[in-house]
Design a protein around this motif. Structure first.
Motif, PDB file in Angstrom:
ATOM      1  N   MET A   1     -34.591 -12.317  -6.191  1.00 38.82           N
ATOM      2  CA  MET A   1     -35.362 -11.376  -5.360  1.00 38.82           C
ATOM      3  C   MET A   1     -35.760 -12.011  -4.045  1.00 38.82           C
TER       4      MET A   1
ATOM      5  N   HIS B   1     -34.161 -11.115  -0.352  1.00 36.57           N
ATOM      6  CA  HIS B   1     -35.097 -10.624   0.666  1.00 36.57           C
ATOM      7  C   HIS B   1     -35.027 -11.484   1.922  1.00 36.57           C
TER       8      HIS B   1
ATOM      9  N   MET C   1     -36.883  -5.842  -4.479  1.00 32.05           N
ATOM     10  CA  MET C   1     -35.958  -5.318  -5.489  1.00 32.05           C
ATOM     11  C   MET C   1     -34.822  -4.547  -4.828  1.00 32.05           C
ATOM     12  N   ASN C   2     -35.197  -3.773  -3.772  1.00 33.46           N
ATOM     13  CA  ASN C   2     -34.151  -3.032  -3.065  1.00 33.46           C
ATOM     14  C   ASN C   2     -33.160  -3.968  -2.395  1.00 33.46           C
ATOM     15  N   SER C   3     -33.698  -5.044  -1.802  1.00 30.79           N
ATOM     16  CA  SER C   3     -32.776  -5.964  -1.127  1.00 30.79           C
ATOM     17  C   SER C   3     -31.869  -6.627  -2.142  1.00 30.79           C
TER      18      SER C   3
ATOM     19  N   GLN D   1     -29.227  -4.206  -2.954  1.00 32.73           N
ATOM     20  CA  GLN D   1     -28.306  -4.102  -1.817  1.00 32.73           C
ATOM     21  C   GLN D   1     -27.353  -5.291  -1.771  1.00 32.73           C
TER      22      GLN D   1
END
Lengths: 527, 271
Positions: free
Chosen positions: B254, B258, B1-3, B6
């Motif tokens: 996602m 990633h 999720m963070n990637s 980003q």
């Protein structure tokens, strides 16, 4: 916190490999490997003193036999810092081997080639550094590593500032014209249209291309290409210029111009990093020289000293008989294949105390080539999200298929009923037509009698007409081609219809009305 | 999720750069033709005409669709516009990272916007085909509903889906180059399976149920339903299909972001 200030002062773009880095929690989300270089001060409670010291500046007492980064230098001045950089290429036969190597974590591949072996140097701001050496000694690999094109296998390489690389074929699109290439490359470096328009005249003038600037680059000679590349690069104003043998392509006037430009850059405090096979060029521009030899850094120092040593060695080497030269090269290549970073860099323990025992073992066994991949974890939360989404997907798709099939079945039943009804209608209508014909024929025969007899004919028509009401109710529900036959019998129907609705007392007609009102007009068919 | 976050932030930040590059990117792909970039629009129109002649004139099976031949033509144009936008973005975008890698490494160029560039360069044919479809419908005095909110929704959905696929495949293509011919074939197949050329409803009902799970079907029919509003089968199952579409898109985004971040530093080793 003095620690934090210290860290903020070092805006290094870092491409540390795993060894020099804190292990990141398994549960951390993926982060770009380019941004993660700054070691954040850990919470003091969580770490023992020993662990902290590896990441702290030098004022902490270093532990024996443990590598401590020299962070007490003037940070702003250091532009490129390479510490024990090694680069390993895997000598694989096919692409599928490469793929296998990627996913095979157990087996250790033996076909390695160490293009860089334990290279350490530091380049300060405003320095011009030349890399010299024989072909295949790792000069270009070093440049590529600095420019960030290839990842390094072990050691750490910090580059502070924007890098722009130029080589003979400096990434020009060959089917675009020179002018378009200028725009494209400037845009890619983040310039706006206005900024490019300001600079494009200067670029074209510097490149000496003249009318050729509007020709496609594929028609350019290699000299023209490198001239164009160089002209674009100097206008993108990078902090660190990396030049890969591009200067040796242009003619002497252009070379002179380039040197003047490079001097100008040096004065402005830019760092230049270049590869050249021309000793005179190196002597002319470079402040310092790195002598690479089969992947190893032999010497790094002032131009005069290193260059004269290198030239002496070259002369000696050239004088040797051919066979011994070949033997020497083969020997060197073999060493390059057998290199082990753990053995060579004594002061850099390959097994860093920052790593957990498991990771240490792994780093020792498998090298650190794959650790770059491991840095970005697909965290547990991500797995959970993706798993949940997949589950949701399965559930909803199954559900929707089921619902669709149910509705389809229902529709099929409905359709069957409608068809049945239509057939019934047809039958009844044909009955009605027959009767109407009969009535008409009887009317024809009764033209002569008086009008008073007419009501006598209406009474028998009432039951005969009722089917037409049911047909109109079926029309309302399903817009299917029931209309044409209804239209055919239109002429006689409307008056009869009215008479039917008026005669509400008729039990048959009542039934029909309720059937039309309720959605399930299949009930109608029952009788 | 963070990637994912980003990568999306990177997209927004570098949108300006991408927009500037698009022009030259398009130009470099159509430099050799006399008509240049006009082919980007002519090509899909020719494609539609061929299919139209083949199916409407030859097979004559869908003439009972609302609006007769003009209705069918506009129906096809909108579907083709949407599908071509998606498939071209995926097809070109999956090769974009590989193509830009050589240049990108020499300057500070964020690789994750390479699929965005191919996405932007494919927007023009989408606009032209959809407008043409609407225009034909207006010319034939058939009903056109222009619901801007619904259009924006389907447009955003198409953009996110196409970008996610392009990002995911661009990474996979670098690691496994054999995928790229497969992608082309799959996209060709997808055109027939998402009801671009002939209505999915005319296929066998079981097949139709399965095809309705296809995210491109959702987009193609979503656009048509918004503009022409006579897709009964689409409307019935809309809520389920919406959930399915966004689940697939989110998974793709996602995993794609990633993998992109994970392999970014290694790309050059696989090219």
């Amino acid at each position: 916190m003095s620690d934090e200030q210290e860290y903020e002062q070092r805006p290094f773009r870092s491409r540390n490999s795993r060894m020099h880095e804190k292990p990141r929690g398994r549960f951390s989300f993926g982060r770009s490997s380019h941004n993660k270089g700054h070691k954040k001060p850990k919470a003091v409670e969580n770490v023992t003193i020993d662990q902290r010291e590896t990441s702290r500046p030098v004022d902490v007492k270093p532990i024996d036999n443990q590598y401590t980064p020299k962070f007490n230098m003037e940070h702003s001045a250091v532009k490129i810092r390479a510490e024990h950089v090694s680069k390993r290429f895997e000598m694989l036969q096919t692409r599928s081997d490469k793929l296998k190597a990627l996913f095979n974590f157990r087996q250790r591949n033996q076909n390695y080639f160490w293009s860089l072996r334990d290279v350490s140097f530091e380049v300060l701001e405003g320095q011009t550094v030349a890399i010299v050496g024989l072909n295949g000694s790792g000069k270009s690999t070093l440049l590529k590593a600095v420019s960030g094109f290839i990842p390094i296998t072990s050691g750490s390489l910090d580059v502070n500032g924007a890098v722009s690389e130029i080589s003979v074929n400096a990434g020009l699109r060959t089917n675009l014209s020179g002018r378009d290439n200028i725009y494209l490359r400037m845009y890619m470096s983040g310039f706006t249209k206005k900024q490019v328009n300001e600079r494009i005249g200067e670029i074209i003038e510097f490149s000496e291309l003249g009318k050729f600037i509007d020709q496609p680059v594929k028609s350019y000679s290699s000299g023209m290409r490198s001239k164009l590349g160089f002209s674009i690069m100097i206008q993108t104003d990078p902090d660190i210029m990396i030049i890969d043998e591009a200067l040796s392509v242009g003619d002497s006037t252009f070379a002179a111009k380039s040197f003047a430009k490079i001097q100008e850059f040096k004065e402005r405090g830019k760092t230049i990093f270049f590869v050249s096979h021309s000793d005179s060029q190196v002597a002319q521009i470079a402040d310092k020289v790195i002598w690479m030899h089969y992947g190893q850094l032999i010497e790094f120092g002032d131009t005069k000293v290193v260059l004269s040593k290198y030239q002496r060695w070259q002369r000696n080497f050239a004088q040797k008989p051919k066979a011994s030269r070949r033997r020497y090269m083969q020997n060197a290549k073999r060493k390059q294949a057998q290199f082990d970073p753990a053995v060579v860099s004594d002061d850099t323990p390959l097994v860093n105390l920052d790593l957990s025992p498991k990771e240490q073992r792994r780093a020792f066994l498998f090298g650190t080539a794959r650790s770059n991949l491991d840095q970005i974890h697909f965290g547990v939360v991500n797995w959970a999200i993706v798993g949940g989404l997949i589950g949701l997907f399965m559930a909803v798709s199954l559900y929707s298929i089921q619902v669709a099939s149910q509705t389809r079945n229902a529709a099929a039943i409905e359709n069957a009923k409608i068809l049945k009804k239509r057939e019934l209608d047809k039958q009844k209508r044909s009955d009605q037509d027959r009767k109407k014909d009969a009535v008409e024929s009887s009317m024809d025969s009764m033209i002569a009698p008086s009008v008073d007899d007419a009501p006598a004919y209406v009474a028998p028509t009432v039951p005969a007409v009722t089917p037409s009401v049911s047909s109109s109710s079926s029309q309302a529900v399903v817009p299917t081609p029931v209309t044409p036959p209804a239209n055919d019998s239109n002429n006689s129907q409307p008056p009869v219809d009215n008479s039917n609705s008026d005669s509400g007392t008729n039990s048959d007609g009542d039934n029909m009305d309720s059937g039309a009102a309720s959605p399930t007009d299949g009930n109608n068919l029952e009788h | 999720m963070n990637s994912l976050i980003q990568v999306l932030i990177e997209q927004i930040k570098n949108h300006q750069i991408a927009q500037r590059i698009v022009k030259y990117d398009r130009r470099s792909s159509s430099q050799d033709y006399y008509l240049g970039q006009v082919w980007e629009i002519i090509n899909p129109i020719l494609q539609v005409s061929v299919y139209f002649l083949m199916i409407f004139m030859g097979l004559r099976s869908y003439s009972d669709r609302a609006g007769g031949s003009w209705g069918f033509l506009s129906w096809m144009l909108v579907g083709m516009g949407v599908y071509r936008f998606i498939s071209q973005t995926i097809n070109v975008g999956s090769k974009a990272v590989k193509r830009q890698l050589g240049i990108a490494a020499k300057m500070n160029f964020p690789l994750s916007i390479a699929p965005q560039i191919s996405l932007l360069s494919n927007l023009l044919p989408l606009y032209v085909l959809v407008l043409l479809g609407v225009g034909i419908r207006m010319y034939a005095h058939l009903s056109v509903h222009i619901n801007l909110i619904a259009l924006a929704y389907y447009f955003a959905a198409a953009v996110l889906f196409a970008y996610g696929m392009a990002l995911l495949l661009s990474t996979l293509v670098i690691i496994v180059p054999d995928l790229s011919p497969l992608i082309g074939t799959a996209l060709n197949m997808g055109m027939w399976l998402s009801g671009v050329i002939f209505p999915v409803e005319s296929m066998s009902p079981v097949l139709m149920d399965i095809l309705q799970l296809n995210p491109t079907y959702y987009l193609v029919y979503g656009f048509r339903n918004t503009l022409f509003g006579n897709e009964a089968a689409f409307n019935i199952n809309w809520d389920n299909m919406t959930i399915l579409f966004w689940t697939i898109t989110l998974i793709i985004l996602m995993v794609g972001s990633h993998l992109h971040l994970k392999f970014k530093s290694q790309f050059s080793e696989y090219v």
